[in-house]
Write an enzyme that holds these catalytic residues in place. Structure first.
Site, PDB file in Angstrom:
ATOM      1  N   GLY A  32      43.171  40.297  39.698  1.00  0.00           N
ATOM      2  CA  GLY A  32      43.213  38.851  39.847  1.00  0.00           C
ATOM      3  C   GLY A  32      43.485  38.454  41.283  1.00  0.00           C
ATOM      4  O   GLY A  32      43.042  39.105  42.233  1.00  0.00           O
ATOM      5  N   SER A  33      44.258  37.406  41.465  1.00  0.00           N
ATOM      6  CA  SER A  33      44.320  36.725  42.761  1.00  0.00           C
ATOM      7  C   SER A  33      45.003  37.504  43.876  1.00  0.00           C
ATOM      8  O   SER A  33      44.859  37.140  45.047  1.00  0.00           O
ATOM      9  CB  SER A  33      44.997  35.359  42.600  1.00  0.00           C
ATOM     10  OG  SER A  33      44.191  34.504  41.812  1.00  0.00           O
ATOM     11  N   THR A  34      45.779  38.552  43.571  1.00  0.00           N
ATOM     12  CA  THR A  34      46.311  39.361  44.670  1.00  0.00           C
ATOM     13  C   THR A  34      45.171  39.961  45.495  1.00  0.00           C
ATOM     14  O   THR A  34      45.327  40.216  46.684  1.00  0.00           O
ATOM     15  CB  THR A  34      47.212  40.494  44.143  1.00  0.00           C
ATOM     16  OG1 THR A  34      46.511  41.225  43.131  1.00  0.00           O
ATOM     17  CG2 THR A  34      48.497  39.941  43.559  1.00  0.00           C
ATOM     18  N   LYS A  36      42.576  38.483  46.456  1.00  0.00           N
ATOM     19  CA  LYS A  36      42.026  37.504  47.400  1.00  0.00           C
ATOM     20  C   LYS A  36      42.416  37.818  48.844  1.00  0.00           C
ATOM     21  O   LYS A  36      41.794  37.303  49.782  1.00  0.00           O
ATOM     22  CB  LYS A  36      42.469  36.092  47.014  1.00  0.00           C
ATOM     23  CG  LYS A  36      41.821  35.582  45.735  1.00  0.00           C
ATOM     24  CD  LYS A  36      42.408  34.258  45.273  1.00  0.00           C
ATOM     25  CE  LYS A  36      41.797  33.828  43.949  1.00  0.00           C
ATOM     26  NZ  LYS A  36      42.457  32.642  43.376  1.00  0.00           N
TER      27      LYS A  36
END
Length: 240
Positions: A32-34, A36
């Site tokens: 997920g967003s880690t 990014k």
């Protein structure tokens, strides 16, 4: 590094296989967003965005190749910095699209994904990284999905930013003592992933994530903290 549930090595057969796994190096998940951080690093390193450049996140919704991808909250235009601060999926997809599939794949691997991270472990998973990303897959990877990683790989990638852009091999052995002689394990720089200047900019952005973004619960009094939140969907009984 620790895994739970734990087990007693002296009663090895009394614990099921799942209870003996070192989850930090063996279990795969979509981060997920880690993830990014990789997308943002590539964009900054390639001079595709400035930290203050505005990105239209389409009020938190984007229709893409028959899919509808949304943000947790609806936003107007966000700066590149605030795409990370507020962890906008739509913003990350638009950043990834400008980076492009070829360069994104290159930076995913430069950050250490798709291969074992350390010589200190037996049975470490390589993770799953796809080649030849199509448009839909690129959108997923840009926000941290359609890629399989271990917790150790994520820590190693985040440490690239902390270490000024250099990827160091993660070690758990600090020293070896043989016949009374202690030999310390020296840090092993593997490669330069991003320039120190890029690392400095990204660190400043990550500080804002903790100061005013999605990671305010990570604040520590008296310290400046840089971080990035992430939500990982888990597959249970065939459903996320």
């Amino acid at each position: 590094m620790a895994s739970w549930p734990t087990f007693n090595p002296n009663a090895y057969r009394e614990t099921a296989d799942a209870g003996r796994r070192n989850r930090a190096i063996q279990d795969l998940y979509e981060p997920g967003s880690t993830f990014k951080l990789v997308t943002a690093s590539a964009a900054l390193e390639l001079f595709l965005f400035k930290p203050w450049e505005m990105i239209d996140v389409s009020a938190g919704l984007i229709r893409f190749k028959g899919r509808v991808i949304t943000d947790m909250h609806r936003y107007g235009p966000l700066s590149f910095t605030d795409v990370l601060v507020k962890s906008s999926n739509v913003g990350a997809i638009k950043i990834g699209a400008r980076v492009g599939a070829e360069q994104m794949g290159l930076y995913v691997r430069r950050f250490g994904f798709g291969r074992a991270a350390s010589r200190d472990f037996q049975g470490e998973s390589n993770g799953i990284v796809w080649s030849n990303l199509g448009d839909s897959a690129l959108a997923s990877v840009s926000m941290g999905y359609q890629v399989g990683v271990t917790p150790l790989q994520v820590v190693t990638a985040a440490s690239v930013v902390a270490n000024g852009g250099t990827l160091f091999e993660p070690r758990v052995v600090s020293a070896v003592t043989r016949e009374g002689v202690r030999t310390e394990v020296k840090p092993n720089p593997v490669r330069t992933v991003i320039k120190p200047e890029t690392s400095a900019v990204l660190t400043t952005i990550m500080e804002q994530v903790v100061d005013r973004g999605t990671a305010t619960r990570a604040k520590v009094a008296g310290y400046t903290i840089a971080g990035k939140t992430g939500t990982a969907d888990k597959l249970v009984n065939g459903r996320y």
